[in-house]
Design a protein around this motif. Structure first.
Motif, PDB file in Angstrom:
ATOM      1  N   LYS A  15       0.836  -1.188   0.000  1.00 26.03           N
ATOM      2  CA  LYS A  15       0.000   0.000   0.000  1.00 26.03           C
ATOM      3  C   LYS A  15       0.876   1.244   0.000  1.00 26.03           C
ATOM      4  O   LYS A  15       1.983   1.232   0.536  1.00 26.03           O
ATOM      5  CB  LYS A  15      -0.904  -0.001   1.245  1.00 26.03           C
ATOM      6  CG  LYS A  15      -2.121   0.891   1.173  1.00 26.03           C
ATOM      7  CD  LYS A  15      -3.057   0.600   2.357  1.00 26.03           C
ATOM      8  CE  LYS A  15      -4.335   1.409   2.259  1.00 26.03           C
ATOM      9  NZ  LYS A  15      -5.261   1.092   3.392  1.00 26.03           N
ATOM     10  N   THR A  16       0.392   2.320  -0.609  1.00 29.81           N
ATOM     11  CA  THR A  16       1.094   3.597  -0.576  1.00 29.81           C
ATOM     12  C   THR A  16       0.235   4.638   0.133  1.00 29.81           C
ATOM     13  O   THR A  16      -0.992   4.590   0.073  1.00 29.81           O
ATOM     14  CB  THR A  16       1.430   4.100  -1.986  1.00 29.81           C
ATOM     15  OG1 THR A  16       0.216   4.319  -2.710  1.00 29.81           O
ATOM     16  CG2 THR A  16       2.294   3.105  -2.740  1.00 29.81           C
ATOM     17  N   PHE A  17       0.904   5.565   0.812  1.00 31.69           N
ATOM     18  CA  PHE A  17       0.258   6.674   1.507  1.00 31.69           C
ATOM     19  C   PHE A  17       0.976   7.961   1.112  1.00 31.69           C
ATOM     20  O   PHE A  17       2.195   7.957   0.926  1.00 31.69           O
ATOM     21  CB  PHE A  17       0.369   6.515   3.028  1.00 31.69           C
ATOM     22  CG  PHE A  17      -0.410   5.377   3.617  1.00 31.69           C
ATOM     23  CD1 PHE A  17      -1.632   5.587   4.252  1.00 31.69           C
ATOM     24  CD2 PHE A  17       0.096   4.083   3.567  1.00 31.69           C
ATOM     25  CE1 PHE A  17      -2.338   4.543   4.816  1.00 31.69           C
ATOM     26  CE2 PHE A  17      -0.606   3.022   4.123  1.00 31.69           C
ATOM     27  CZ  PHE A  17      -1.832   3.255   4.753  1.00 31.69           C
ATOM     28  N   PRO A  18       0.264   9.080   1.033  1.00 32.66           N
ATOM     29  CA  PRO A  18       0.964  10.358   0.847  1.00 32.66           C
ATOM     30  C   PRO A  18       1.855  10.646   2.047  1.00 32.66           C
ATOM     31  O   PRO A  18       1.558  10.222   3.168  1.00 32.66           O
ATOM     32  CB  PRO A  18      -0.182  11.382   0.754  1.00 32.66           C
ATOM     33  CG  PRO A  18      -1.400  10.587   0.422  1.00 32.66           C
ATOM     34  CD  PRO A  18      -1.199   9.249   1.045  1.00 32.66           C
ATOM     35  N   LEU A  19       2.936  11.381   1.818  1.00 35.00           N
ATOM     36  CA  LEU A  19       3.865  11.703   2.892  1.00 35.00           C
ATOM     37  C   LEU A  19       3.144  12.317   4.093  1.00 35.00           C
ATOM     38  O   LEU A  19       3.451  11.986   5.247  1.00 35.00           O
ATOM     39  CB  LEU A  19       4.934  12.673   2.380  1.00 35.00           C
ATOM     40  CG  LEU A  19       5.973  13.147   3.399  1.00 35.00           C
ATOM     41  CD1 LEU A  19       6.850  11.990   3.859  1.00 35.00           C
ATOM     42  CD2 LEU A  19       6.828  14.271   2.812  1.00 35.00           C
ATOM     43  N   ALA A  20       2.181  13.180   3.834  1.00 38.17           N
ATOM     44  CA  ALA A  20       1.459  13.855   4.925  1.00 38.17           C
ATOM     45  C   ALA A  20       0.652  12.894   5.775  1.00 38.17           C
ATOM     46  O   ALA A  20       0.237  13.246   6.888  1.00 38.17           O
ATOM     47  CB  ALA A  20       0.554  14.939   4.354  1.00 38.17           C
ATOM     48  N   GLU A  21       0.440  11.670   5.280  1.00 34.81           N
ATOM     49  CA  GLU A  21      -0.319  10.669   6.023  1.00 34.81           C
ATOM     50  C   GLU A  21       0.604   9.594   6.605  1.00 34.81           C
ATOM     51  O   GLU A  21       0.220   8.431   6.737  1.00 34.81           O
ATOM     52  CB  GLU A  21      -1.385  10.037   5.129  1.00 34.81           C
ATOM     53  CG  GLU A  21      -2.440  11.035   4.648  1.00 34.81           C
ATOM     54  CD  GLU A  21      -3.484  10.414   3.742  1.00 34.81           C
ATOM     55  OE1 GLU A  21      -3.570   9.156   3.697  1.00 34.81           O
ATOM     56  OE2 GLU A  21      -4.198  11.164   3.062  1.00 34.81           O
ATOM     57  N   ALA A  22       1.808   9.999   6.976  1.00 32.08           N
ATOM     58  CA  ALA A  22       2.762   9.053   7.555  1.00 32.08           C
ATOM     59  C   ALA A  22       2.204   8.386   8.796  1.00 32.08           C
ATOM     60  O   ALA A  22       2.450   7.195   9.043  1.00 32.08           O
ATOM     61  CB  ALA A  22       4.072   9.763   7.881  1.00 32.08           C
ATOM     62  N   ALA A  23       1.434   9.113   9.597  1.00 33.54           N
ATOM     63  CA  ALA A  23       0.852   8.527  10.807  1.00 33.54           C
ATOM     64  C   ALA A  23      -0.095   7.387  10.454  1.00 33.54           C
ATOM     65  O   ALA A  23      -0.082   6.329  11.100  1.00 33.54           O
ATOM     66  CB  ALA A  23       0.127   9.596  11.617  1.00 33.54           C
ATOM     67  N   ALA A  24      -0.894   7.573   9.417  1.00 28.31           N
ATOM     68  CA  ALA A  24      -1.813   6.512   8.983  1.00 28.31           C
ATOM     69  C   ALA A  24      -1.041   5.311   8.449  1.00 28.31           C
ATOM     70  O   ALA A  24      -1.430   4.154   8.672  1.00 28.31           O
ATOM     71  CB  ALA A  24      -2.769   7.050   7.918  1.00 28.31           C
TER      72      ALA A  24
END
Length: 325
Positions: A298-307
């Motif tokens: 899965k990939t997440f945007p950098l701003a969603e590192a917590a998620a």
């Protein structure tokens, strides 16, 4: 630029996006515009306050990235602005830009997209340096890989198989074992319902594993030694199951076993450069031939590192989790 900072240790919420000064490459370094960063357990340990940052390293988490070279420092040869690359870091990957010693930078393997390539540097370097450079895995060896569905595990299965050895894995669900099988694992062990020592002995006609790659540590130490063949090698690269355990020295000596404990992050720059050159020579051709592929869950945007960390902590992922810029 943006970077993920840890103002105080804790859970995923400890990861905060902040504007910070952009780095400037020094002599022998390159500056990379980050496309994606891989999430590793070391990042989780750093977030929790259990993994001090090596002296002189970036305080931001992130041990591997893919991206495009934005600038090169003095003395750098063979790398140019605009090139698509991957890099092994000591820290700083959770950011828009990062400085890296040139020896830890490799071109993206042909045929691989830039984001997916971020799943390669840490896993490829860890697996190759530990199984092949340190433990000397050779064709025909039986190699037990604990945590076969994780980022390290999925890379280890493919690499062991590609070099003609026999991958055996442990995992905690039928789904994860099926994934391991699809990647080339020949022996599948559900650690929740089976005794891996007994299974390894069974499939090797009582001989045991030649090499074990272990991410658990203390909890598995004695059983790992029991599962090894004479002259077997145990490589410990993680401590998910604790840091302290007694060792049966009689068993160790009688079977002529070797226990190897390693980390990659704190190694000298020269050693990391040598590892990366070995990866380029021996692993990159296998990636380009399609015999090894990075597995991205899965990939997440950098701003969603917590998620992304919350998802990692859940333990349901298989393969790598990436942060994209």
């Amino acid at each position: 630029m943006r970077a993920i900072v840890i103002n105080s240790p804790g859970g995923p919420e400890a990861l905060q996006v902040q504007e910070v000064p952009a780095p400037v490459p020094g002599p022998g370094e390159v500056l990379i515009d980050v496309a994606a960063a891989g999430l590793n357990r070391a990042d989780v340990l750093q977030r929790q306050g259990h993994y001090p940052v090596p002296a002189g390293s970036s305080e931001y988490p992130g041990l591997e990235v893919s991206g495009r070279i934005a600038a090169v420092g003095t003395g750098v040869e063979g790398l140019s602005v605009g090139a698509d690359v991957v890099a092994l870091l000591t820290g700083g990957g959770y950011a828009d830009q990062v400085n890296v010693p040139a020896g830890q930078v490799l071109p993206v393997p042909a045929g691989l997209d830039l984001v997916t390539a971020a799943a390669l540097p840490e896993t490829a370097a860890t697996v190759f340096s530990n199984l092949f450079m340190a433990a000397g895995v050779t064709e025909g060896d039986h190699v037990l890989i604990h945590g076969g569905a994780g980022g390290i595990g999925t890379m280890a299965i493919q690499m062991v198989a590609a070099f003609g050895a026999v991958p055996m894995v442990t995992a905690g669900s039928p789904e994860k074992l099926e994934l391991a099988r699809s990647l080339g694992a020949q022996v599948l062990i559900n650690y929740k319902t089976e005794d891996f020592v007994a299974r390894v002995r069974e499939v090797t006609d009582g001989r045991g594993a030649d090499v074990i790659l272990d991410v658990i540590g203390a909890k598995y130490l004695q059983r790992n030694l029991e599962a090894l063949a004479v002259s077997g090698r145990l490589v410990i690269i993680g401590l998910q199951g604790g840091t302290k355990a007694e060792i049966d020295l009689n068993l160790l000596m009688r079977k002529r076993l070797a226990v190897i404990g390693t980390t990659l992050r704190a190694r000298p720059t020269e050693e990391k450069a040598a590892i990366m050159q070995a990866v380029k020579q021996y692993v990159w051709p296998l990636v380009e031939a399609g015999k090894i592929r990075p597995l991205v869950d899965k990939t997440f945007p950098l701003a969603e590192a917590a998620a992304a960390h919350e998802y990692f902590d859940s333990g349901v992922h298989t393969g790598k989790i990436l942060l994209t810029t």
